[in-house]
Design a protein around this motif. Structure first.
Motif, PDB file in Angstrom:
ATOM      1  N   GLU A  58       6.371  13.330 -59.014  1.00 33.66           N
ATOM      2  CA  GLU A  58       7.248  14.290 -58.340  1.00 33.66           C
ATOM      3  C   GLU A  58       7.424  13.841 -56.896  1.00 33.66           C
ATOM      4  N   THR A  93      15.170  12.095 -61.967  1.00 36.80           N
ATOM      5  CA  THR A  93      16.137  13.186 -62.002  1.00 36.80           C
ATOM      6  C   THR A  93      15.384  14.472 -61.670  1.00 36.80           C
ATOM      7  N   THR A  95      14.948  16.936 -63.501  1.00 36.43           N
ATOM      8  CA  THR A  95      14.221  17.403 -64.689  1.00 36.43           C
ATOM      9  C   THR A  95      13.484  16.254 -65.376  1.00 36.43           C
ATOM     10  N   ASP A  97      10.524  15.264 -65.296  1.00 32.85           N
ATOM     11  CA  ASP A  97       9.184  15.514 -65.808  1.00 32.85           C
ATOM     12  C   ASP A  97       9.214  16.073 -67.230  1.00 32.85           C
ATOM     13  N   LYS A  98      10.357  16.649 -67.621  1.00 30.72           N
ATOM     14  CA  LYS A  98      10.488  17.251 -68.943  1.00 30.72           C
ATOM     15  C   LYS A  98      11.392  16.431 -69.858  1.00 30.72           C
ATOM     16  N   GLN A  99      12.345  15.725 -69.289  1.00 27.01           N
ATOM     17  CA  GLN A  99      13.283  14.934 -70.079  1.00 27.01           C
ATOM     18  C   GLN A  99      13.102  13.452 -69.766  1.00 27.01           C
TER      19      GLN A  99
END
Length: 249
Positions: A58, A93, A95, A97-99
């Motif tokens: 992050e 991006t 998102t 961390d999730k995608q």
């Protein structure tokens, strides 16, 4: 809509025709470009300590208007019992961390052959460089450091021990301070803070947090740790890629 598109095409064509031919002559040499790369978890070719895991990153950046923006990614890392290393590199991006984001490179380090492969999926090219990293990390200095001419210094703090994913880790904090003054060009103290949670068994940092007053904050977390030896095929560069060997020593 079709009529509007036709008008746009006509206008654009007329505009191009109106530009003098001399404007196509180069007025400067080709320009370079700059880019930022974030360095996260460092993996050394330690033998006898295989694992695979996911690194979640992050990155909160400070913008010129005083606001912040945060981007993320997650990627696969692994090491086998012989010390060979595999790492993905991916785009960021909001998102990420999730995608799963697009791959930028696949990296393979082989201490026995002393080779490092950097393979680009977009070009199907692997660049091969010499690889001479030490198998284990050198001791980290913990005594305070003073910079010359009162410019600042580095201090260390012991954060104790805890367990992460059933692995014992050692915590520490490193604070680098740049003092204000004519020697530094800073108007006020500028501390850079780094926090580490280090696994002696794997000899990698499972958590790294960085804060820089002018650059923002970065955090790296190693998740989904599996101590089972990874599939040997994971450490083989992709087939069908063009191999370019460098002569850099």
């Amino acid at each position: 809509m079709q009529k509007l598109l036709s008008q746009i095409v006509v206008f654009s064509t007329a505009l191009l025709l109106a530009i003098p031919a001399t404007s196509q002559t180069a007025t400067h040499a080709p320009d370079g470009r700059s880019f930022e790369r974030i360095q996260s978890i460092t993996i050394l070719p330690k033998p006898g300590a295989p694992f695979s895991a996911t690194v979640v990153t992050e990155w909160t950046r400070l913008l010129e208007d005083g606001t912040t923006t945060t981007i993320r990614n997650h990627r696969t890392i692994a090491r086998d019992g012989n010390g060979r290393i595999f790492e993905e590199r991916r785009f960021f991006t909001p998102t990420g961390d999730k995608q799963e984001t697009m791959l930028t490179s696949l990296e393979y380090s082989d201490p026995a052959r002393r080779e490092f492969y950097s393979c680009k999926p977009t070009t199907h090219i692997c660049m091969v460089y010499p690889f001479n990293a030490p198998a284990t990390a050198p001791p980290t200095p913990t005594t305070p450091v003073q910079f010359p001419n009162g410019a600042g210094g580095i201090t260390h703090e012991d954060l104790g021990r805890k367990s992460i994913s059933d692995l014992d880790v050692i915590g520490s904090r490193e604070i680098t301070t740049i003092n204000p003054g004519t020697n530094t060009g800073y108007a006020r103290p500028e501390p850079t803070i780094k926090e580490f949670w280090y696994s002696p068994r794997l000899e990698i940092n499972l958590i790294v947090k960085r804060f820089e007053p002018r650059g923002g904050a970065q955090s790296f977390t190693v998740q989904n740790i599996n101590l089972t030896p990874p599939d040997p095929k994971l450490f083989e560069p992709p087939t069908g890629y063009r191999i370019i060997r460098t002569d850099i020593q």
